[in-house]
Design a protein around this motif. Structure first.
Motif, short mmCIF file in Angstrom:
data_model
loop_
_atom_site.label_atom_id
_atom_site.label_comp_id
_atom_site.label_asym_id
_atom_site.label_seq_id
_atom_site.Cartn_x
_atom_site.Cartn_y
_atom_site.Cartn_z
N TYR A 1 0.78 -0.75 0.45
CA TYR A 1 0.19 0.06 0.00
C TYR A 1 1.14 1.10 -0.50
CZ TYR A 1 -3.06 3.83 1.28
OH TYR A 1 -3.81 5.15 1.86
N PHE A 2 0.90 1.73 -1.17
CA PHE A 2 1.40 3.23 -0.65
C PHE A 2 0.71 4.48 -0.51
CE2 PHE A 2 4.71 0.74 -3.57
CZ PHE A 2 5.65 1.03 -3.58
N THR B 1 4.39 -9.98 0.79
CA THR B 1 3.97 -9.88 2.22
C THR B 1 2.31 -8.42 2.29
OG1 THR B 1 4.27 -9.82 4.69
CG2 THR B 1 5.63 -8.67 3.38
N ALA B 2 2.04 -8.09 3.51
CA ALA B 2 1.26 -7.07 3.56
C ALA B 2 2.21 -5.54 4.11
CB ALA B 2 -0.07 -7.02 4.11
N ILE B 3 2.66 -4.30 3.34
CA ILE B 3 2.99 -3.62 4.13
C ILE B 3 2.65 -2.49 3.75
CG2 ILE B 3 5.02 -5.29 4.13
CD1 ILE B 3 6.63 -3.00 2.26
N SER B 4 3.21 -1.65 4.62
CA SER B 4 2.68 -0.18 3.30
C SER B 4 4.06 0.67 3.58
CB SER B 4 1.62 0.46 5.03
OG SER B 4 1.86 0.75 5.63
N ILE B 5 3.65 1.86 2.54
CA ILE B 5 4.47 2.84 2.66
C ILE B 5 4.61 3.83 2.41
CG2 ILE B 5 6.36 3.35 1.18
CD1 ILE B 5 6.53 0.36 0.35
N ILE C 1 8.42 3.14 6.09
CA ILE C 1 7.98 1.65 5.92
C ILE C 1 7.55 1.00 7.30
CG2 ILE C 1 8.38 -0.19 4.33
CD1 ILE C 1 10.81 1.45 3.22
N THR C 2 6.24 0.71 7.32
CA THR C 2 5.51 -0.55 7.97
C THR C 2 5.89 -1.45 7.66
OG1 THR C 2 3.71 1.80 8.87
CG2 THR C 2 3.59 -0.92 9.61
N TYR C 3 5.84 -2.69 8.41
CA TYR C 3 5.90 -4.34 8.57
C TYR C 3 5.10 -4.72 8.30
CZ TYR C 3 10.83 -2.94 6.02
OH TYR C 3 11.34 -2.11 5.42
N PRO C 4 5.01 -6.65 8.30
CA PRO C 4 3.16 -6.72 9.12
C PRO C 4 4.24 -7.74 10.45
CG PRO C 4 4.52 -7.63 7.22
CD PRO C 4 5.39 -6.57 7.54
N ASP C 5 5.30 -7.53 10.73
CA ASP C 5 6.12 -8.40 12.13
C ASP C 5 7.41 -7.56 12.81
OD1 ASP C 5 8.09 -10.21 10.76
OD2 ASP C 5 5.83 -10.42 9.96
N ILE C 6 7.49 -8.42 13.63
CA ILE C 6 9.21 -7.28 13.85
C ILE C 6 10.17 -8.43 13.50
CG2 ILE C 6 9.02 -9.02 16.05
CD1 ILE C 6 9.85 -5.75 16.38
N SER C 7 9.96 -9.06 13.22
CA SER C 7 11.00 -10.32 13.03
C SER C 7 11.37 -9.13 10.91
CB SER C 7 11.59 -11.71 12.55
OG SER C 7 10.17 -11.89 11.98
N LEU D 1 6.60 -1.23 14.31
CA LEU D 1 6.71 -2.01 13.37
C LEU D 1 7.07 -1.02 11.91
CD1 LEU D 1 3.97 -4.63 12.72
CD2 LEU D 1 6.50 -4.76 13.85
N ARG D 2 7.74 0.38 12.38
CA ARG D 2 7.78 1.14 11.55
C ARG D 2 8.85 1.08 11.51
NH1 ARG D 2 3.76 6.10 10.80
NH2 ARG D 2 2.09 4.78 9.35
#
Length: 213
Positions: free
Chosen positions: A108-109, A145-149, A166-172, A205-206
């Motif tokens: 998602y941009f 994988t679902a991420i947003s920017i 950039i927001t990632y789906p998980d901590i790893s 997560l960002r």
């Protein structure tokens, strides 16, 4: 490691990355555009032999080949030197991002660009655009994988600032993409080449990247 050694490593990395881009473009020209131009040339030779006795379908076929060739040249030109770079950094950024939106439908941009922008030296705009491209190349996961920017360009007290959140789906996933050594090379290169600043902040997560100059 001294500052000079760190900058030397960063600039070597930057030079290598730009050289690879030029090499890949040259390969595309040899494998695609030159082949297409040869095919079109052979088609024109056939026209001379055929004395222009062409069907409608044959004419449409030739037109499609030429249109495709023209479109490929336009794309090549935009990759080598982003469109609008002499007139508007915001429009250049938008143009740079358009292919990313198409090739990454899972991302998602949100793009926030000002309508107008100050006069910017072309060489500075070029580095900012290349830095953004490198950042996306490094930090976007290769898998779906679902991420947003969120990408924003602003001017604060006569200082330009490009931010990339950039927001990632998980901590790893977030930790992996925040600790890649290429990011340090990118940061040092940009800071040296445009005498600006490049840094990032992590929250939940960002990862928020900031380029200022």
């Amino acid at each position: 490691m001294t500052y000079e050694q760190r900058i030397q490593q960063a600039l070597q990395w930057w030079s290598y990355r730009q050289s690879i881009k030029l090499f890949l473009e040259a390969e595309k020209i040899r494998d695609s555009l030159l082949q297409e131009s040869f095919t079109i040339r052979r088609s024109l030779d056939v026209l001379k032999i055929d004395k222009l006795n062409l069907s409608i379908n044959k004419i449409l076929e030739y037109i499609q080949k030429i249109d495709h060739f023209h479109h490929s040249l336009v794309q090549l030109s935009d990759r080598l030197c982003p469109v609008y770079i002499q007139d508007s950094l915001p429009l250049s950024i938008q143009s740079l991002l358009d292919p990313w939106l198409v090739s990454n439908p899972h991302v998602y941009f949100h793009i926030d660009m000002p309508v107008s922008w100050r006069n910017e030296p072309v060489e500075c705009s070029f580095i900012i655009l290349r830095a953004l491209e490198e950042l996306l190349t490094i930090t976007l996961p290769k898998f779906s994988t679902a991420i947003s920017i969120h990408i924003s360009l602003k001017e604060k007290e006569q200082t330009g600032e490009l931010s990339v959140h950039i927001t990632y789906p998980d901590i790893s996933t977030m930790m992996f993409y925040s600790n890649l050594p290429e990011l340090k090379y990118l940061s040092d290169s940009v800071q040296f080449l445009i005498s600006g600043k490049c840094f990032y902040k992590i929250r939940n997560l960002r990862i928020a990247w900031y380029f200022s100059w």
